[in-house]
Scaffold this motif. Structure first.
Motif, PDB file in Angstrom:
ATOM      1  N   ASP A 240       4.291  -4.922  -5.326  1.00  0.00           N
ATOM      2  CA  ASP A 240       4.009  -3.508  -4.781  1.00  0.00           C
ATOM      3  C   ASP A 240       2.686  -3.400  -4.493  1.00  0.00           C
ATOM      4  OD1 ASP A 240       3.906  -0.965  -4.557  1.00  0.00           O
ATOM      5  OD2 ASP A 240       5.370  -0.483  -6.169  1.00  0.00           O
ATOM      6  N   HIS A 242       1.334  -0.324  -3.582  1.00  0.00           N
ATOM      7  CA  HIS A 242       0.774   1.044  -3.846  1.00  0.00           C
ATOM      8  C   HIS A 242      -0.616   0.767  -4.647  1.00  0.00           C
ATOM      9  CE1 HIS A 242       4.794   1.999  -2.454  1.00  0.00           C
ATOM     10  NE2 HIS A 242       3.877   3.215  -1.836  1.00  0.00           N
ATOM     11  N   GLN A 262      -5.775  -3.151  -1.224  1.00  0.00           N
ATOM     12  CA  GLN A 262      -4.278  -3.603  -0.988  1.00  0.00           C
ATOM     13  C   GLN A 262      -4.041  -4.803  -0.236  1.00  0.00           C
ATOM     14  OE1 GLN A 262      -3.688   0.175   0.885  1.00  0.00           O
ATOM     15  NE2 GLN A 262      -2.063   0.744  -0.556  1.00  0.00           N
ATOM     16  N   GLY A 286       5.055   0.803   1.397  1.00  0.00           N
ATOM     17  CA  GLY A 286       5.295   2.389   1.761  1.00  0.00           C
ATOM     18  C   GLY A 286       5.395   2.638   3.177  1.00  0.00           C
TER      19      GLY A 286
END
Length: 327
Positions: A240, A242, A262, A286
């Motif tokens: 993930d 995020h 990221q 996302g």
């Protein structure tokens, strides 16, 4: 005197053979260079067969002289040692294991793999001098689970010799030192990770605890990298990206700073997945503005280790995740 007799001039150095008798007590003589000369009979004497034998220049005399200056090469010394196991890279994910005899011994042998007290035969037979035999193929991703390799060998050669003791070796590869054994494998003449089995400094049983596959091992297989042991952890199957999942200190970060964190996490986990031989990995990025997704796809398109990438499980992630298939 008769035609064909070997004669010499009394007042000269010439020698020859009587060719003909001419009027006026003249004898025609054919000398060594093929010319014929007339000579008074009393100016020549015959050469006795014994003297002729001694004085005749051997056609091989020059060759003999040359040969006497040649130093005869000695036969090469018998190679007592030179038994190896070598891991040869097939690609960035697999290696083949070979047993190599670079000595002059003939080696009856057995090779087995031992894992959890279960022995698996790899090969058995006779390994001739200066030959090799492929034993098995191994996957890099399974490095930590590689078995203990056991070799047993006898020595043989024709003639009289002092018989060495039978060779028995057990080898368990350690990631921390594995890459240090990189070099050219004898006989195969290929780059490989090489262990010399008949090296005295090598213990008869080198049973050690396996360590995690190092990043340098991975890079060394590809032909580069620093020789520092770095532990490579296996990433999660789903990562993930995020920002709240990557760092707790995310308040006040600019969009550029968030994107940088990221992308760093993406690159790191992708490299770990490749190094560990994973077949695929999923990144949750996302939907948002689509900037992170676009940048991930751009980088994946340039990565030589990526077979393909696609939107992952739309029913679960929508368009907010990418599945990466690794070569």
């Amino acid at each position: 005197m008769n035609i064909g007799d070997k004669v010499r001039l009394v007042h000269g150095r010439e020698e020859g053979v009587i060719y003909a008798f001419l009027p006026g007590n003249i004898v025609e003589i054919e000398i060594e260079d093929g010319f014929r000369i007339p000579v008074l009979r009393n100016e020549i004497v015959t050469i006795s067969p014994v003297e002729s034998q001694r004085l005749v220049k051997s056609s091989d005399s020059k060759k003999i002289g040359v040969q006497s200056d040649v130093i005869a090469s000695r036969p090469a010394a018998f190679a007592e040692k030179g038994i190896y196991m070598a891991f040869v890279s097939v690609n960035d994910r697999a290696l083949t294991l070979h047993l190599i005899n670079n000595s002059d011994w003939t080696l009856p042998f057995t090779a087995i793999a031992i894992q959890e007290n279960v022995s698996t035969g790899l090969a058995a037979g006779v390994l001739l001098p200066r030959t090799s035999q492929k034993l098995t193929e191994l996957q890099m991703k399974d490095f930590e689970a590689w078995p203990v390799f056991e070799f047993k060998m006898l020595y043989f050669r024709d003639g009289n010799y002092t018989l060495p003791q039978a060779l028995a070796k057990r080898i368990k590869c350690r990631a921390q030192s594995f890459y240090k054994n990189k070099g050219k494998a004898p006989v195969l003449n290929k780059e490989a990770f090489v262990y010399q089995l008949d090296e005295e400094s090598l213990k008869k049983e080198e049973i050690v605890v396996s360590e995690n596959l190092s990043n340098d091992l991975k890079m060394s297989m590809m032909g580069g990298g620093d020789k520092q042991a770095i532990v490579v952890e296996k990433p999660q199957q789903v990562v993930d990206l995020h920002i709240e999942k990557l760092t707790a200190k995310n308040s006040g970060l600019s969009n550029d700073a968030i994107l940088k964190i990221q992308l760093a996490a993406f690159e790191s986990n992708l490299e770990l997945a490749i190094a560990n031989g994973m077949e695929e990995i999923t990144f949750i990025h996302g939907t948002g503005s689509g900037v992170l997704r676009s940048e991930l796809h751009r980088r994946l398109g340039k990565n030589q280790h990526v077979e393909y990438y696609k939107d992952a499980q739309k029913e679960k992630f929508g368009y907010g995740a990418t599945l990466v298939k690794i070569k």
